[in-house]
Scaffold this motif. Structure first.
Motif, PDB file in Angstrom:
ATOM      1  N   VAL A  55     -31.333  42.984  -5.374  1.00 32.68           N
ATOM      2  CA  VAL A  55     -30.001  43.069  -4.770  1.00 32.68           C
ATOM      3  C   VAL A  55     -29.858  44.378  -3.990  1.00 32.68           C
ATOM      4  O   VAL A  55     -29.287  44.401  -2.895  1.00 32.68           O
ATOM      5  CB  VAL A  55     -28.902  42.921  -5.848  1.00 32.68           C
ATOM      6  CG1 VAL A  55     -27.528  43.268  -5.300  1.00 32.68           C
ATOM      7  CG2 VAL A  55     -28.898  41.510  -6.417  1.00 32.68           C
ATOM      8  N   LEU A  56     -30.398  45.456  -4.517  1.00 26.91           N
ATOM      9  CA  LEU A  56     -30.342  46.751  -3.826  1.00 26.91           C
ATOM     10  C   LEU A  56     -31.095  46.683  -2.495  1.00 26.91           C
ATOM     11  O   LEU A  56     -30.620  47.189  -1.474  1.00 26.91           O
ATOM     12  CB  LEU A  56     -30.927  47.846  -4.716  1.00 26.91           C
ATOM     13  CG  LEU A  56     -30.983  49.258  -4.120  1.00 26.91           C
ATOM     14  CD1 LEU A  56     -29.603  49.725  -3.681  1.00 26.91           C
ATOM     15  CD2 LEU A  56     -31.587  50.216  -5.132  1.00 26.91           C
ATOM     16  N   ARG A  57     -32.247  46.051  -2.495  1.00 28.96           N
ATOM     17  CA  ARG A  57     -33.021  45.898  -1.253  1.00 28.96           C
ATOM     18  C   ARG A  57     -32.216  45.112  -0.216  1.00 28.96           C
ATOM     19  O   ARG A  57     -32.153  45.469   0.950  1.00 28.96           O
ATOM     20  CB  ARG A  57     -34.347  45.214  -1.536  1.00 28.96           C
ATOM     21  CG  ARG A  57     -35.268  45.126  -0.321  1.00 28.96           C
ATOM     22  CD  ARG A  57     -36.573  44.429  -0.632  1.00 28.96           C
ATOM     23  NE  ARG A  57     -36.418  43.056  -1.068  1.00 28.96           N
ATOM     24  CZ  ARG A  57     -36.190  42.018  -0.253  1.00 28.96           C
ATOM     25  NH1 ARG A  57     -36.063  42.206   1.038  1.00 28.96           N
ATOM     26  NH2 ARG A  57     -36.079  40.804  -0.743  1.00 28.96           N
ATOM     27  N   GLU A  79     -27.204  42.904   4.012  1.00 27.69           N
ATOM     28  CA  GLU A  79     -26.980  41.474   3.798  1.00 27.69           C
ATOM     29  C   GLU A  79     -25.696  41.163   3.039  1.00 27.69           C
ATOM     30  O   GLU A  79     -25.344  39.994   2.897  1.00 27.69           O
ATOM     31  CB  GLU A  79     -28.183  40.866   3.076  1.00 27.69           C
ATOM     32  CG  GLU A  79     -29.453  40.902   3.901  1.00 27.69           C
ATOM     33  CD  GLU A  79     -30.601  40.188   3.233  1.00 27.69           C
ATOM     34  OE1 GLU A  79     -30.370  39.138   2.599  1.00 27.69           O
ATOM     35  OE2 GLU A  79     -31.727  40.689   3.358  1.00 27.69           O
ATOM     36  N   TYR A  80     -25.010  42.184   2.542  1.00 29.74           N
ATOM     37  CA  TYR A  80     -23.782  41.953   1.793  1.00 29.74           C
ATOM     38  C   TYR A  80     -22.598  42.552   2.536  1.00 29.74           C
ATOM     39  O   TYR A  80     -22.718  43.544   3.242  1.00 29.74           O
ATOM     40  CB  TYR A  80     -23.868  42.561   0.393  1.00 29.74           C
ATOM     41  CG  TYR A  80     -24.922  41.940  -0.469  1.00 29.74           C
ATOM     42  CD1 TYR A  80     -24.855  40.595  -0.831  1.00 29.74           C
ATOM     43  CD2 TYR A  80     -26.001  42.686  -0.933  1.00 29.74           C
ATOM     44  CE1 TYR A  80     -25.828  40.020  -1.624  1.00 29.74           C
ATOM     45  CE2 TYR A  80     -26.968  42.118  -1.730  1.00 29.74           C
ATOM     46  CZ  TYR A  80     -26.883  40.787  -2.069  1.00 29.74           C
ATOM     47  OH  TYR A  80     -27.837  40.211  -2.855  1.00 29.74           O
ATOM     48  N   SER A  81     -21.455  41.945   2.338  1.00 34.12           N
ATOM     49  CA  SER A  81     -20.194  42.455   2.880  1.00 34.12           C
ATOM     50  C   SER A  81     -19.076  41.925   1.992  1.00 34.12           C
ATOM     51  O   SER A  81     -19.335  41.197   1.027  1.00 34.12           O
ATOM     52  CB  SER A  81     -20.005  41.978   4.321  1.00 34.12           C
ATOM     53  OG  SER A  81     -19.780  40.581   4.349  1.00 34.12           O
ATOM     54  N   SER A  82     -17.859  42.259   2.344  1.00 34.55           N
ATOM     55  CA  SER A  82     -16.733  41.786   1.535  1.00 34.55           C
ATOM     56  C   SER A  82     -16.627  40.264   1.544  1.00 34.55           C
ATOM     57  O   SER A  82     -16.078  39.672   0.619  1.00 34.55           O
ATOM     58  CB  SER A  82     -15.424  42.408   2.030  1.00 34.55           C
ATOM     59  OG  SER A  82     -15.186  42.040   3.370  1.00 34.55           O
ATOM     60  N   ARG A  88     -20.808  38.433  -0.811  1.00 33.48           N
ATOM     61  CA  ARG A  88     -21.093  39.348  -1.916  1.00 33.48           C
ATOM     62  C   ARG A  88     -21.657  38.655  -3.149  1.00 33.48           C
ATOM     63  O   ARG A  88     -21.707  39.239  -4.222  1.00 33.48           O
ATOM     64  CB  ARG A  88     -19.850  40.153  -2.273  1.00 33.48           C
ATOM     65  CG  ARG A  88     -18.591  39.419  -2.330  1.00 33.48           C
ATOM     66  CD  ARG A  88     -17.361  40.292  -2.474  1.00 33.48           C
ATOM     67  NE  ARG A  88     -16.269  39.415  -2.808  1.00 33.48           N
ATOM     68  CZ  ARG A  88     -15.759  39.296  -4.022  1.00 33.48           C
ATOM     69  NH1 ARG A  88     -16.166  40.060  -4.985  1.00 33.48           N
ATOM     70  NH2 ARG A  88     -14.816  38.426  -4.249  1.00 33.48           N
ATOM     71  N   GLN A  89     -22.129  37.449  -3.008  1.00 35.06           N
ATOM     72  CA  GLN A  89     -22.522  36.670  -4.176  1.00 35.06           C
ATOM     73  C   GLN A  89     -23.615  37.335  -5.020  1.00 35.06           C
ATOM     74  O   GLN A  89     -23.534  37.332  -6.241  1.00 35.06           O
ATOM     75  CB  GLN A  89     -22.963  35.270  -3.777  1.00 35.06           C
ATOM     76  CG  GLN A  89     -23.211  34.408  -4.997  1.00 35.06           C
ATOM     77  CD  GLN A  89     -23.358  32.956  -4.650  1.00 35.06           C
ATOM     78  OE1 GLN A  89     -23.885  32.603  -3.612  1.00 35.06           O
ATOM     79  NE2 GLN A  89     -22.883  32.107  -5.528  1.00 35.06           N
ATOM     80  N   GLY A  90     -24.620  37.921  -4.405  1.00 35.57           N
ATOM     81  CA  GLY A  90     -25.675  38.576  -5.176  1.00 35.57           C
ATOM     82  C   GLY A  90     -25.139  39.686  -6.055  1.00 35.57           C
ATOM     83  O   GLY A  90     -25.516  39.819  -7.220  1.00 35.57           O
ATOM     84  N   VAL A  91     -24.254  40.485  -5.498  1.00 39.10           N
ATOM     85  CA  VAL A  91     -23.662  41.592  -6.263  1.00 39.10           C
ATOM     86  C   VAL A  91     -22.758  41.042  -7.371  1.00 39.10           C
ATOM     87  O   VAL A  91     -22.771  41.539  -8.495  1.00 39.10           O
ATOM     88  CB  VAL A  91     -22.893  42.555  -5.324  1.00 39.10           C
ATOM     89  CG1 VAL A  91     -22.168  43.625  -6.116  1.00 39.10           C
ATOM     90  CG2 VAL A  91     -23.852  43.178  -4.315  1.00 39.10           C
ATOM     91  N   VAL A  92     -22.013  40.005  -7.074  1.00 41.94           N
ATOM     92  CA  VAL A  92     -21.137  39.397  -8.083  1.00 41.94           C
ATOM     93  C   VAL A  92     -21.963  38.841  -9.246  1.00 41.94           C
ATOM     94  O   VAL A  92     -21.650  39.062 -10.422  1.00 41.94           O
ATOM     95  CB  VAL A  92     -20.260  38.287  -7.456  1.00 41.94           C
ATOM     96  CG1 VAL A  92     -19.574  37.451  -8.521  1.00 41.94           C
ATOM     97  CG2 VAL A  92     -19.238  38.897  -6.505  1.00 41.94           C
ATOM     98  N   LEU A  93     -23.036  38.147  -8.930  1.00 43.48           N
ATOM     99  CA  LEU A  93     -23.865  37.539  -9.980  1.00 43.48           C
ATOM    100  C   LEU A  93     -24.534  38.596 -10.850  1.00 43.48           C
ATOM    101  O   LEU A  93     -24.559  38.469 -12.078  1.00 43.48           O
ATOM    102  CB  LEU A  93     -24.909  36.607  -9.370  1.00 43.48           C
ATOM    103  CG  LEU A  93     -24.362  35.364  -8.680  1.00 43.48           C
ATOM    104  CD1 LEU A  93     -25.482  34.601  -7.988  1.00 43.48           C
ATOM    105  CD2 LEU A  93     -23.613  34.471  -9.654  1.00 43.48           C
ATOM    106  N   ILE A  94     -25.062  39.638 -10.232  1.00 42.47           N
ATOM    107  CA  ILE A  94     -25.726  40.671 -11.027  1.00 42.47           C
ATOM    108  C   ILE A  94     -24.706  41.449 -11.859  1.00 42.47           C
ATOM    109  O   ILE A  94     -25.000  41.887 -12.963  1.00 42.47           O
ATOM    110  CB  ILE A  94     -26.605  41.586 -10.140  1.00 42.47           C
ATOM    111  CG1 ILE A  94     -27.612  42.358 -10.995  1.00 42.47           C
ATOM    112  CG2 ILE A  94     -25.796  42.547  -9.325  1.00 42.47           C
ATOM    113  CD1 ILE A  94     -28.659  41.523 -11.627  1.00 42.47           C
TER     114      ILE A  94
END
Length: 190
Positions: free
Chosen positions: A148-150, A156-159, A162-168
């Protein structure tokens, strides 16, 4: 009005990834639950049960609480499109998780040294089972955070994405909750 009438879509639609995360967390709940049951049954059937020193687990617990708060901070930063803060938060989560695994290894080593006599073999095994099982899942979470950090570093994320950040974030909060249950169980039987 019928909420699921033919031709009408439901108001809540989970993504495939979110459904996958629910399945993963339910599966992990079964694994951790079965492990706890096994330890509790072993404890109840043991002819003698020697208490183990558990003070070495508290620094790791503090790390997990801080990690969970940091993950939440990174997720909130993403909702505000603060991309540098997201990357810093995820980096800090990775570092805290790594330190947690090292702290758990140190706790396991300290308990194992104190538990050399034969009368402590079974309690030490049960302790190790729960601690190692959780640490392995934390290590898996570290791989996910790195991924997710990569992606966050690649923009690749924005408001709105953001699904990857939400899942982790869900995964880390879950692991924190599991650890508190494991810790309470370990303190109850030791």
């Amino acid at each position: 009005m019928v909420p699921f009438a033919p031709g009408r879509e439901p108001s809540f639609r989970a993504s495939t990834s979110q459904i996958g995360m629910v399945v993963v967390l339910l599966s992990l709940s079964m694994l951790f639950g079965a492990s706890l049951v096994a330890v509790l049954v072993t404890y109840s059937k043991a002819p003698s049960w020697t208490p183990l020193p558990l003070n070495s687990l508290w620094p790791g617990t503090a790390l997990l609480v801080l990690l969970s708060l940091t993950m939440e901070w990174a997720a909130r930063a993403l909702r505000r499109n603060r991309h540098v803060a997201v990357q810093r938060g995820l980096t800090l989560v990775f570092l805290l998780g790594t330190i947690f695994v090292v702290a758990q290894a140190a706790a396991l080593a300290s308990v194992s040294k104190a538990a050399i006599p034969a009368d402590r073999a079974l309690p030490t095994f049960c302790f190790a089972l729960l601690v190692i099982l959780h640490a392995l899942h934390v290590a898996g979470g570290l791989l996910a955070v790195a991924w997710v950090l990569r992606r966050a570093a690649g923009g690749e994320y924005s408001s709105s994405r953001r699904q990857g950040v939400v899942l982790i974030t869900q995964y880390w909060h879950y692991l924190g909750g599991v650890w508190l249950v494991l810790l309470a169980t370990l303190h109850a039987i030791f």
